[in-house]
Design a protein around this motif. Structure first.
Motif, short mmCIF file in Angstrom:
data_model
loop_
_atom_site.label_atom_id
_atom_site.label_comp_id
_atom_site.label_asym_id
_atom_site.label_seq_id
_atom_site.Cartn_x
_atom_site.Cartn_y
_atom_site.Cartn_z
N ILE A 1 0.85 -1.20 0.00
CA ILE A 1 0.00 0.00 0.00
C ILE A 1 0.88 1.24 0.00
O ILE A 1 1.57 1.53 0.98
CB ILE A 1 -0.93 0.00 1.23
N ASP B 1 -1.73 2.65 -5.10
CA ASP B 1 -1.56 4.01 -4.58
C ASP B 1 -2.84 4.81 -4.81
O ASP B 1 -3.48 4.70 -5.87
CB ASP B 1 -0.36 4.72 -5.21
N GLY C 1 -2.95 7.84 -5.34
CA GLY C 1 -2.69 8.82 -6.40
C GLY C 1 -1.74 8.23 -7.41
O GLY C 1 -1.84 7.05 -7.77
N ALA C 2 -0.79 9.06 -7.86
CA ALA C 2 0.22 8.59 -8.81
C ALA C 2 1.44 8.11 -8.03
O ALA C 2 1.69 8.58 -6.91
CB ALA C 2 0.61 9.73 -9.74
N ASP D 1 -6.41 4.79 -6.84
CA ASP D 1 -7.45 3.95 -6.23
C ASP D 1 -7.01 3.68 -4.78
O ASP D 1 -6.12 2.85 -4.54
CB ASP D 1 -7.58 2.64 -7.02
N VAL E 1 -6.81 2.50 -0.86
CA VAL E 1 -7.22 1.40 0.02
C VAL E 1 -8.23 1.98 1.02
O VAL E 1 -7.94 2.98 1.69
CB VAL E 1 -6.00 0.80 0.75
N ALA F 1 2.29 3.63 3.48
CA ALA F 1 1.50 4.82 3.14
C ALA F 1 2.10 6.11 3.69
O ALA F 1 1.45 7.15 3.70
CB ALA F 1 0.06 4.64 3.63
N PRO G 1 3.02 9.38 5.35
CA PRO G 1 2.32 10.18 6.37
C PRO G 1 0.87 9.72 6.61
O PRO G 1 0.27 10.08 7.61
CB PRO G 1 2.35 11.61 5.81
N GLN G 2 0.34 8.90 5.70
CA GLN G 2 -1.03 8.39 5.87
C GLN G 2 -1.03 6.99 6.51
O GLN G 2 -2.08 6.34 6.59
CB GLN G 2 -1.75 8.29 4.51
N VAL H 1 14.24 8.22 2.48
CA VAL H 1 15.01 8.14 1.24
C VAL H 1 16.31 7.38 1.52
O VAL H 1 16.69 6.48 0.78
CB VAL H 1 15.29 9.55 0.67
C1 FAD Z 1 11.20 18.62 4.12
C2 FAD Z 1 11.62 17.19 4.14
C3 FAD Z 1 12.97 16.87 4.11
C4 FAD Z 1 13.38 15.54 4.15
N1 FAD Z 1 14.69 15.28 4.06
C5 FAD Z 1 15.12 14.00 4.00
C6 FAD Z 1 16.49 13.72 3.81
O1 FAD Z 1 17.32 14.64 3.66
N2 FAD Z 1 16.88 12.42 3.77
C7 FAD Z 1 15.98 11.38 3.91
O2 FAD Z 1 16.39 10.23 3.88
N3 FAD Z 1 14.66 11.64 4.10
C8 FAD Z 1 14.22 12.91 4.14
N4 FAD Z 1 12.90 13.18 4.32
C9 FAD Z 1 11.97 12.07 4.60
C10 FAD Z 1 11.64 11.24 3.39
O3 FAD Z 1 11.39 12.07 2.28
C11 FAD Z 1 10.45 10.35 3.70
O4 FAD Z 1 10.75 9.53 4.84
C12 FAD Z 1 10.09 9.44 2.52
O5 FAD Z 1 9.95 10.15 1.32
C13 FAD Z 1 8.80 8.71 2.86
O6 FAD Z 1 8.52 7.84 1.80
P1 FAD Z 1 7.25 6.88 1.88
O7 FAD Z 1 7.33 5.96 0.73
O8 FAD Z 1 7.15 6.31 3.24
O9 FAD Z 1 6.01 7.91 1.79
P2 FAD Z 1 5.38 8.66 0.52
O10 FAD Z 1 6.41 9.06 -0.46
O11 FAD Z 1 4.50 9.74 1.06
O12 FAD Z 1 4.49 7.53 -0.16
C14 FAD Z 1 3.31 7.07 0.47
C15 FAD Z 1 2.31 6.78 -0.62
O13 FAD Z 1 1.17 6.16 -0.01
C16 FAD Z 1 0.04 6.57 -0.72
N5 FAD Z 1 -1.16 6.35 0.11
C17 FAD Z 1 -1.50 7.00 1.26
N6 FAD Z 1 -2.69 6.54 1.71
C18 FAD Z 1 -3.09 5.56 0.85
C19 FAD Z 1 -4.23 4.72 0.77
N7 FAD Z 1 -5.24 4.75 1.68
N8 FAD Z 1 -4.32 3.84 -0.28
C20 FAD Z 1 -3.33 3.78 -1.20
N9 FAD Z 1 -2.24 4.57 -1.18
C21 FAD Z 1 -2.12 5.44 -0.16
C22 FAD Z 1 0.31 8.04 -1.03
O14 FAD Z 1 -0.48 8.48 -2.12
C23 FAD Z 1 1.80 8.04 -1.32
O15 FAD Z 1 2.09 7.96 -2.71
C24 FAD Z 1 12.43 14.49 4.25
C25 FAD Z 1 11.06 14.80 4.24
C26 FAD Z 1 10.65 16.13 4.18
C27 FAD Z 1 9.21 16.45 4.15
#
Ligand code: FAD
Length: 367
Positions: A8, A32, A34-35, A170, A172, A202, A204-205, A336
């Motif tokens: 997810i 996801d 979104g995109a 679409d 979850v 997900a 922040p979600q 990242v």
């Molecule tokens: C200002 C800032 C600076 C940062 N600097 C760094 C850095 O220097 N180095 C580093 O390592 N990290 C850094 N981070 C943190 C890092 O960017 C995040 O930890 C990482 O991008 C999170 O990735 P993710 O895949 O968990 O979340 P996301 O990229 O948010 O992906 C989650 C996905 O889940 C999808 N989703 C949510 N709810 C649902 C649902 N119900 N059904 C289906 N899909 C859903 C969303 O659409 C989204 O595409 C930074 C973050 C910020 C905001």
């Protein structure tokens, strides 16, 4: 036996988990709302580091593992030009900051992490467009194995090299469970995806998605403000963490600027619209221009707000929920840096391997 996994979220975590699961032979659907790559992974500073003596030691080691995973993937896969290992330069603006930096360098050296001290002349050889007046004469820390990533290109790369089925736009919206296991995932479109295991990526979600399965995931997310210049002919070759501004190249000649203070400039209205205080943005841009005077020639092309997914105690959540043992979490800040390695370990656990040694400090049930 786990054959069919629903992942997810298609940010850095979802893409990394899906890629590793399919590499190991699982059938995977990535969903996801979104995109792909449109969440926090598209609004991040994306600096790969284990800088600062991250605590506990297991967290430092997980970050080092993340840095090594990027290096390995970039080396082994053709077309991996999303990874930029140019190092990071850092110096203090006053005595207190200098002392803190010395402590930090001592700590990471003690961990066996690479760091060394440079002089102003050394730095100007690396960064010839930097204004020498903004540099201290010496005590400039250089962390050569750090770098930065273009996360959306990484996500595209991971997904296109995996056999995962992709479902975009679409969300979850629910789970069917029985006997302490998730049996299927319900989507907003009405589609139902059978699952032997699900992985909550997900970002922040993640708490909202966990709640759909009756699980509580304490989070204290924090917004961040990122400022992107238009393309400009200034030589910035690495991550720079100066006293008044952090910056790095962002591809195509753009430069990305950030400070921790500017994060507070993002305001969310009662209707959910996000605005950023212009005076705070101007202050960061001014600091960037003082450091690299050539940046004055550039307009600010965009200001983006990202939301850091931060579990309640600040550490990653990696592993299953004991009360729903085929529901896994892959959620963290610094995603990242971490996701390739941590997502890979988590994917291996979904398919039956045990990585308690690396992941014991990051389990869901500690929260
Ligand atoms: C200002 C800032 C600076 C940062 N600097 C760094 C850095 O220097 N180095 C580093 O390592 N990290 C850094 N981070 C943190 C890092 O960017 C995040 O930890 C990482 O991008 C999170 O990735 P993710 O895949 O968990 O979340 P996301 O990229 O948010 O992906 C989650 C996905 O889940 C999808 N989703 C949510 N709810 C649902 C649902 N119900 N059904 C289906 N899909 C859903 C969303 O659409 C989204 O595409 C930074 C973050 C910020 C905001």
């Amino acid at each position: 036996m786990v054959e069919q996994v629903v992942v997810i979220g298609a940010g850095v975590y979802g893409a990394a988990v899906a890629a590793e699961l399919t590499r190991r032979g699982a059938r995977v659907t990535v969903v996801d709302a979104g995109a792909p790559g449109a969440g926090t992974s598209s609004a991040t500073f994306s600096w790969t580091n284990a800088n600062g003596g991250k605590k506990p030691r297991a967290y430092h080691d997980l970050n080092v593992g993340g840095m090594e995973a990027h290096r390995r993937l970039a080396r082994d896969m053709s077309g991996s030009d999303w990874y930029h290992e140019g190092g990071n330069l850092e110096w203090g603006g006053d005595d207190a900051e200098r002392e803190e930096l010395i402590r930090k360098v001592d700590t990471v050296l003690g961990y066996g992490y690479e760091a060394r001290w440079l002089t102003r002349a050394d730095v100007l050889r690396l960064e010839p467009d930097m204004n020498p007046a903004e540099l201290t004469a010496d005590e400039i820390a250089y962390f050569p194995t750090e770098g930065w990533v273009e996360p959306v290109r990484l996500i595209g790369h991971l997904l296109s090299n995996s056999s995962a089925e992709q479902v975009w736009n679409d969300a979850v919206v629910g789970f069917e469970t029985a006997d302490g296991l998730v049996r299927s995932v319900r989507l907003a479109s009405g589609q139902r995806l059978p699952a032997d295991a699900v992985v909550n990526c997900a970002g922040p979600q993640a708490a909202k998605v966990a709640r759909l399965a009756g699980l509580d995931l304490p989070m204290r997310n924090r917004r961040g403000v990122l400022i992107y210049t238009a393309p400009v002919a200034v030589s910035v070759s690495r991550v720079i963490r100066a006293p008044r501004v952090d910056l790095r190249p962002d591809g195509g000649g753009r430069i990305l600027l950030h400070t921790h203070a500017v994060d507070d400039a993002a305001r969310v209205s009662a209707t959910g619209e996000i605005a950023v205080d212009q005076a705070a943005v101007d202050k960061v841009v001014e600091a960037g221009c003082a450091l690299y005077p050539g940046i004055r020639a550039a307009n600010i092309e965009s200001v983006r707000v990202g939301e850091r997914p931060i579990p309640g105690d600040g550490l990653p959540v990696l592993g299953p929920a004991p009360e729903l043992s085929n529901f896994y979490f892959a959620v963290s800040h610094s995603g990242v840096t971490l996701s390739l390695y941590a997502g890979g370990l988590l994917a291996a656990e979904v398919l039956g391997e045990n990585h308690t040694e690396e992941l014991a400090a990051f389990r869901y049930d500690r929260l």
